[in-house]
Write an enzyme that holds these catalytic residues in place. Structure first.
Site, PDB file in Angstrom:
ATOM      1  N   GLU A 147       9.022  10.550   9.043  1.00 36.26           N
ATOM      2  CA  GLU A 147       7.758  11.301   9.180  1.00 36.26           C
ATOM      3  C   GLU A 147       6.536  10.408   9.023  1.00 36.26           C
ATOM      4  O   GLU A 147       5.541  10.559   9.745  1.00 36.26           O
ATOM      5  CB  GLU A 147       7.729  12.429   8.127  1.00 36.26           C
ATOM      6  N   GLY A 149      -3.453   5.046   4.671  1.00 40.01           N
ATOM      7  CA  GLY A 149      -3.857   5.060   3.259  1.00 40.01           C
ATOM      8  C   GLY A 149      -2.641   5.313   2.378  1.00 40.01           C
ATOM      9  O   GLY A 149      -1.658   5.919   2.809  1.00 40.01           O
ATOM     10  N   LYS A 176       3.664   4.851  18.012  1.00 43.39           N
ATOM     11  CA  LYS A 176       3.672   6.239  17.531  1.00 43.39           C
ATOM     12  C   LYS A 176       3.855   7.219  18.682  1.00 43.39           C
ATOM     13  O   LYS A 176       4.595   8.205  18.565  1.00 43.39           O
ATOM     14  CB  LYS A 176       2.371   6.515  16.770  1.00 43.39           C
ATOM     15  N   ALA A 229      12.321  -3.678  -4.313  1.00 40.87           N
ATOM     16  CA  ALA A 229      12.200  -5.088  -3.944  1.00 40.87           C
ATOM     17  C   ALA A 229      10.786  -5.352  -3.438  1.00 40.87           C
ATOM     18  O   ALA A 229      10.233  -4.558  -2.684  1.00 40.87           O
ATOM     19  CB  ALA A 229      13.207  -5.435  -2.849  1.00 40.87           C
ATOM     20  N   THR A 271       0.831  -1.211   0.000  1.00 41.73           N
ATOM     21  CA  THR A 271       0.000   0.000   0.000  1.00 41.73           C
ATOM     22  C   THR A 271       0.867   1.263   0.000  1.00 41.73           C
ATOM     23  O   THR A 271       0.718   2.140  -0.860  1.00 41.73           O
ATOM     24  CB  THR A 271      -0.925   0.000   1.236  1.00 41.73           C
TER      25      THR A 271
HETATM   26  N1  HSE Z   1      -2.873   0.666  11.128  1.00 41.24           N
HETATM   27  C1  HSE Z   1      -2.490   2.042  11.180  1.00 41.24           C
HETATM   28  C2  HSE Z   1      -3.702   2.861  11.538  1.00 41.24           C
HETATM   29  C3  HSE Z   1      -1.942   2.473   9.853  1.00 41.24           C
HETATM   30  O1  HSE Z   1      -4.820   2.331  11.474  1.00 41.24           O
HETATM   31  O2  HSE Z   1      -3.567   4.007  11.906  1.00 41.24           O
HETATM   32  C4  HSE Z   1      -1.097   3.692   9.910  1.00 41.24           C
HETATM   33  O3  HSE Z   1      -0.015   3.562  10.772  1.00 41.24           O
END
Ligand code: HSE
Length: 437
Positions: free
Chosen positions: A129, A302, A205, A43, A13
């Site tokens: 980022e 996304g 995060k 790759a 993605t």
């Molecule tokens: N699985 C993560 C989310 C994707 O739903 O935020 C982005 O890090």
């Protein structure tokens, strides 16, 4: 000037989105970076798979090592995820003197200290980022835009899948499983969806954001993690009745004795902007001592949205390729030898308000017993509602909102309430934050 050559690891993605954005906006990107940027090699695990991008001008391989060892590649873009093979490849790329751009939050949150030390050693950059909040340039904002501030706290909706599920439960009365399946179909969810719904992804995060906000080393193992699997339709409805929304938040707060670092469902007053961030959107609220509160909002997942952050990092790396390593923006915002050793506080020392839900036998004195326990622990009640018993049941749901207290104190109060003979089962607790100071 000679073009900059990229090698991409992973064409899923985010990898596919990155190829598309680089090609679609090539002209604008070159105007910004001052050099042509081209994808030399990529790759992918299975070259037979259908892709969302055109790869006809890229040298494709199934061997990612061929990319990190390719002497013609200047910057490696790591988009395979996970923290085993990705770690090996990133360290090897750094050893080979290549700059790295990654969207991999697990890799940075868990191994970032080691990776940044190696990068500094080799005089190269690791840019990340896209690892936090998809397309929102929150790393840039915290690391550079707010560098005049002491960051007091930040609170973010940083898992799109969790937000998508909670929004669907509230707006459509949909159940948890239906919403999760839809998030997976739309490509938002992690390969292992437990990472989304158990709070692991948000903890990755938050760990990164806290390190940059406070100038502390990455300490993923000390981040408190609680997901959304225990949130029921009843909780969502009761919270609304009381003027709150339930959001899954990552919260990092500087206190005198240390840093609070916690990820959990949280009631937020419905009038706050961040309480109205719905579906897969992310938002991070940052409180700086000089600027006050600032809010950053955008798509948290996304293909193109995440690619937006990956490409911005590529442009950043290209712009500073020739800058003396000592004069680059430090990986964690603060100079590596100036990181603070302020500890992460244990959860018992965290200070917050609470939503409590319990099932009580409907007879005189039951509420009084419960509120006395809270009073004995110095916990003040902000609101209380008692609902009707369901048909055939002798128990009534009682919901209370409390003012702030320390978690250890609340643990003791909850244990005492649960031991009352008139309270059935366990007391459900959801933390509550006003996010106004
Ligand atoms: N699985 C993560 C989310 C994707 O739903 O935020 C982005 O890090």
């Amino acid at each position: 000037m000679k073009p900059v050559n990229l090698g991409i690891l992973g064409l899923g993605t985010v990898g596919g989105g990155t190829v598309n954005v680089l090609s679609r906006n090539a002209h604008e990107i070159t105007r910004r970076a001052g050099r042509d940027i081209r994808i030399l090699q990529a790759a992918a695990r299975d070259l037979g798979r259908q892709r969302i991008c055109d790869t006809s001008n890229i040298d494709l391989t199934e061997d990612p090592h061929a990319v990190v060892d390719n002497p013609d590649i200047d910057v490696v873009i790591e988009l395979i995820g996970g923290d085993t093979l990705a770690k090996e490849l990133v360290l090897r790329a750094l050893d080979n003197g290549k700059h790295v751009v990654t969207a991999n939050k697990a890799l940075i949150a868990v191994h970032g200290n080691e990776i940044f030390a190696k990068a500094s050693d080799k005089g190269v950059i690791v840019a990340f980022e896209a690892a936090v909040a998809g397309g929102i340039p929150i790393i840039k904002a915290l690391r550079e835009g707010l560098s005049g501030n002491q960051i007091e706290w930040l609170a973010g909706i940083i898992n799109g899948t969790g937000n998508y599920i909670l929004t669907g439960m509230r707006d459509r009365g949909a159940d948890f499983e239906t919403m999760l399946a839809q998030a997976q179909q739309l490509g938002y969810a992690e390969a292992d969806p437990a990472f989304d719904v158990e709070g692991v992804d948000a903890a990755h995060k938050l760990t990164i954001l806290a390190a940059i906000a406070f100038g502390i080393p990455l300490q993923f193992d000390k981040c408190y993690q609680e997901g959304i699997t225990q949130i029921t339709q009843d909780d969502v409805v009761y919270a609304e009745e009381l003027g709150y929304r339930i959001k899954h938040l990552g919260i990092a707060k500087r206190r005198e004795r240390g840093i609070e670092l916690r990820v959990h469902p949280t009631l937020i007053p419905e009038r706050r902007l961040i309480a109205n961030v719905d579906d897969v959107m992310n938002a991070v609220l940052v409180k700086g001592d000089a600027v006050g509160s600032t809010l950053y909002y955008g798509a948290g997942a996304g293909a193109d949205a995440t690619a937006s952050a990956v490409v911005a990092d590529i442009v950043d790396v290209v712009r500073v390729l020739t800058v003396d390593p000592e004069n680059r923006v430090p990986h964690l915002a603060f100079q590596a030898d100036a990181l603070s050793n302020l500890p992460i506080l244990p959860m018992e020392e965290v200070e917050t308000a609470y939503y409590l839900r319990m099932h009580a036998v409907d007879r005189p004195g039951v509420l009084a017993d419960t509120t006395r326990i809270l009073a004995d622990h110095g916990i003040s009640i902000e609101a209380i509602i008692q609902k009707k018993a369901s048909p055939g049941s002798e128990q009534v749901p009682v919901i209370m909102l409390t003012h702030r207290t320390v978690e250890g104190n609340m643990n003791q109060a909850i244990a005492a309430i649960e031991s009352l003979e008139s309270i059935q089962g366990s007391v459900k607790r959801i933390r509550l934050e006003h996010l106004n100071r």
